[in-house]
Design an enzyme around this catalytic site. Structure first.
Site, PDB file in Angstrom:
ATOM      1  N   ARG A   1      11.571  57.372 -50.836  1.00 13.30           N
ATOM      2  CA  ARG A   1      11.442  57.391 -49.377  1.00 13.30           C
ATOM      3  C   ARG A   1      10.263  58.241 -48.921  1.00 13.30           C
ATOM      4  O   ARG A   1      10.024  58.340 -47.712  1.00 13.30           O
ATOM      5  CB  ARG A   1      12.718  57.956 -48.768  1.00 13.30           C
ATOM      6  CG  ARG A   1      13.591  56.911 -48.073  1.00 13.30           C
ATOM      7  CD  ARG A   1      14.834  57.617 -47.575  1.00 13.30           C
ATOM      8  NE  ARG A   1      15.568  56.936 -46.563  1.00 13.30           N
ATOM      9  CZ  ARG A   1      16.655  56.197 -46.784  1.00 13.30           C
ATOM     10  NH1 ARG A   1      17.069  55.974 -48.006  1.00 13.30           N
ATOM     11  NH2 ARG A   1      17.309  55.679 -45.780  1.00 13.30           N
TER      12      ARG A   1
ATOM     13  N   ARG B   1      27.697  48.637 -37.313  1.00 16.49           N
ATOM     14  CA  ARG B   1      28.348  49.178 -38.505  1.00 16.49           C
ATOM     15  C   ARG B   1      29.051  50.494 -38.166  1.00 16.49           C
ATOM     16  O   ARG B   1      30.120  50.784 -38.697  1.00 16.49           O
ATOM     17  CB  ARG B   1      27.312  49.405 -39.610  1.00 16.49           C
ATOM     18  CG  ARG B   1      27.937  49.937 -40.883  1.00 16.49           C
ATOM     19  CD  ARG B   1      26.980  49.975 -42.044  1.00 16.49           C
ATOM     20  NE  ARG B   1      25.927  50.963 -41.859  1.00 16.49           N
ATOM     21  CZ  ARG B   1      24.933  51.155 -42.712  1.00 16.49           C
ATOM     22  NH1 ARG B   1      24.837  50.419 -43.801  1.00 16.49           N
ATOM     23  NH2 ARG B   1      24.013  52.068 -42.483  1.00 16.49           N
TER      24      ARG B   1
HETATM   25  P1  B4P Z   1      20.919  54.999 -46.754  1.00 19.04           P
HETATM   26  O1  B4P Z   1      22.285  55.107 -47.257  1.00 19.04           O
HETATM   27  O2  B4P Z   1      19.844  54.623 -47.711  1.00 19.04           O
HETATM   28  O3  B4P Z   1      21.123  53.959 -45.612  1.00 19.04           O
HETATM   29  P2  B4P Z   1      20.452  52.967 -44.649  1.00 19.04           P
HETATM   30  O4  B4P Z   1      18.964  53.128 -44.693  1.00 19.04           O
HETATM   31  O5  B4P Z   1      21.172  53.262 -43.394  1.00 19.04           O
HETATM   32  O6  B4P Z   1      20.893  51.482 -44.999  1.00 19.04           O
HETATM   33  P3  B4P Z   1      20.487  50.037 -45.570  1.00 19.04           P
HETATM   34  O7  B4P Z   1      19.098  49.579 -45.298  1.00 19.04           O
HETATM   35  O8  B4P Z   1      20.908  50.050 -46.993  1.00 19.04           O
HETATM   36  O9  B4P Z   1      21.356  49.078 -44.715  1.00 19.04           O
HETATM   37  P4  B4P Z   1      22.521  48.082 -45.054  1.00 19.04           P
HETATM   38  O10 B4P Z   1      22.217  47.063 -46.075  1.00 19.04           O
HETATM   39  O11 B4P Z   1      23.703  48.905 -45.338  1.00 19.04           O
HETATM   40  O12 B4P Z   1      20.445  56.407 -46.079  1.00 19.04           O
HETATM   41  C1  B4P Z   1      21.251  57.264 -45.289  1.00 19.04           C
HETATM   42  C2  B4P Z   1      20.630  58.677 -45.171  1.00 19.04           C
HETATM   43  O13 B4P Z   1      20.626  59.333 -46.477  1.00 19.04           O
HETATM   44  C3  B4P Z   1      19.166  58.784 -44.738  1.00 19.04           C
HETATM   45  O14 B4P Z   1      19.028  58.755 -43.321  1.00 19.04           O
HETATM   46  C4  B4P Z   1      18.753  60.159 -45.346  1.00 19.04           C
HETATM   47  O15 B4P Z   1      19.209  61.233 -44.556  1.00 19.04           O
HETATM   48  C5  B4P Z   1      19.487  60.205 -46.650  1.00 19.04           C
HETATM   49  N1  B4P Z   1      18.693  59.722 -47.799  1.00 19.04           N
HETATM   50  C6  B4P Z   1      18.995  58.619 -48.568  1.00 19.04           C
HETATM   51  N2  B4P Z   1      18.057  58.450 -49.527  1.00 19.04           N
HETATM   52  C7  B4P Z   1      17.134  59.442 -49.367  1.00 19.04           C
HETATM   53  C8  B4P Z   1      15.922  59.785 -50.039  1.00 19.04           C
HETATM   54  N3  B4P Z   1      15.468  59.042 -51.079  1.00 19.04           N
HETATM   55  N4  B4P Z   1      15.208  60.859 -49.618  1.00 19.04           N
HETATM   56  C9  B4P Z   1      15.656  61.618 -48.597  1.00 19.04           C
HETATM   57  N5  B4P Z   1      16.800  61.350 -47.914  1.00 19.04           N
HETATM   58  C10 B4P Z   1      17.542  60.274 -48.276  1.00 19.04           C
HETATM   59  O16 B4P Z   1      22.685  47.265 -43.707  1.00 19.04           O
HETATM   60  C11 B4P Z   1      22.979  47.874 -42.463  1.00 19.04           C
HETATM   61  C12 B4P Z   1      23.887  46.975 -41.633  1.00 19.04           C
HETATM   62  O17 B4P Z   1      23.249  45.730 -41.360  1.00 19.04           O
HETATM   63  C13 B4P Z   1      25.198  46.629 -42.336  1.00 19.04           C
HETATM   64  O18 B4P Z   1      26.246  46.752 -41.422  1.00 19.04           O
HETATM   65  C14 B4P Z   1      25.023  45.186 -42.777  1.00 19.04           C
HETATM   66  O19 B4P Z   1      26.247  44.467 -42.796  1.00 19.04           O
HETATM   67  C15 B4P Z   1      24.090  44.633 -41.715  1.00 19.04           C
HETATM   68  N6  B4P Z   1      23.242  43.564 -42.236  1.00 19.04           N
HETATM   69  C16 B4P Z   1      22.655  43.511 -43.468  1.00 19.04           C
HETATM   70  N7  B4P Z   1      21.929  42.371 -43.599  1.00 19.04           N
HETATM   71  C17 B4P Z   1      22.050  41.690 -42.394  1.00 19.04           C
HETATM   72  C18 B4P Z   1      21.520  40.452 -41.888  1.00 19.04           C
HETATM   73  N8  B4P Z   1      20.728  39.653 -42.634  1.00 19.04           N
HETATM   74  N9  B4P Z   1      21.835  40.099 -40.630  1.00 19.04           N
HETATM   75  C19 B4P Z   1      22.638  40.881 -39.852  1.00 19.04           C
HETATM   76  N10 B4P Z   1      23.181  42.063 -40.264  1.00 19.04           N
HETATM   77  C20 B4P Z   1      22.874  42.465 -41.534  1.00 19.04           C
END
Ligand code: B4P
Length: 190
Positions: free
Chosen positions: A89, A128
């Site tokens: 990231r 979500r």
């Molecule tokens: P993450 O857990 O990585 O989460 P995310 O970015 O929120 O989710 P993602 O993109 O995976 O979305 P998803 O498929 O679930 O990070 C959370 C936190 O952890 C960060 O803010 C940070 O603080 C920390 N962190 C993590 N990694 C880090 C790193 N390397 N360095 C520093 N800090 C770090 O999809 C989201 C929603 O959309 C779901 O509800 C899904 O059902 C829906 N969805 C998916 N595809 C869809 C589609 N085609 N159409 C409609 N809805 C859809």
């Protein structure tokens, strides 16, 4: 080894598509978000430190997530490959990942980026947040902060992989099935 980075802003669908990719290709899923949430639910010192930052929509320090990834790589020596979801990231994380994989002679083959508009991201995460229990999904201000952190610190990671000719971008808006097909089309060339 089929080592792939799934890239995109918060809510782009990285976690959703990773699940489908590991089922199809028998890969190990490495999600730093899931690993951090695991630390939080176990109440570890690392989890306590991470929770404060995550609840505010900020990134966790590089050395913390790099250490977690390094342990997981060591714990899965016989893997066919890894899907890196939500990692790297920052450019520092991307450089560290290259160094870790160099020792295993198993580089990243490619990065697939999911392109989704900010409005759509916000809507997906708020939806979500209604039943996920994730505090970072419940508040529009925190969601906007996460998107800003992405634009400031994470978007430049794409350039790192573009320089290595390993970057492919696909439309992340559409049905989950359509997007999965587009990712597989890219993966089949590796
Ligand atoms: P993450 O857990 O990585 O989460 P995310 O970015 O929120 O989710 P993602 O993109 O995976 O979305 P998803 O498929 O679930 O990070 C959370 C936190 O952890 C960060 O803010 C940070 O603080 C920390 N962190 C993590 N990694 C880090 C790193 N390397 N360095 C520093 N800090 C770090 O999809 C989201 C929603 O959309 C779901 O509800 C899904 O059902 C829906 N969805 C998916 N595809 C869809 C589609 N085609 N159409 C409609 N809805 C859809």
């Amino acid at each position: 080894m089929l080592n792939l980075v799934l890239f995109g802003p918060p809510g782009a669908g990285k976690g959703t598509q990773s699940q489908k990719l590991i089922e199809k290709h028998g890969l190990i899923h490495l999600s730093t978000g899931d690993l951090l949430r695991g630390e939080i639910s176990q109440g570890t010192a690392l989890g306590l430190e991470a929770k404060k930052l995550m609840d505010e929509g900020k990134l966790v320090p590089d050395e913390v997530v790099i250490g977690m990834i390094s342990h997981k790589l060591d714990a899965n020596k016989d893997a066919k490959g890894f899907i890196f979801d939500g990692f790297p990231r920052t450019v520092a994380q991307a450089e560290a990942l290259d160094r870790l994989l160099e020792t295993k002679n198993a580089p990243i083959l490619g990065m697939v980026a999911l392109e989704v508009t900010d409005d759509e991201l916000e809507q997906r995460l708020l939806l979500r947040g209604k039943d996920s229990g994730r505090p970072d999904d419940a508040n529009p201000e925190v969601i906007r902060k996460r998107i800003k952190e992405y634009n400031d610190k994470t978007a430049p990671v794409a350039g790192f992989y573009k320089n290595q000719h390993k970057f492919k971008s696909i439309n992340g808006i559409g049905s989950i099935h359509e997007i999965f097909d587009a990712i597989n089309h890219v993966v089949s060339n590796y």
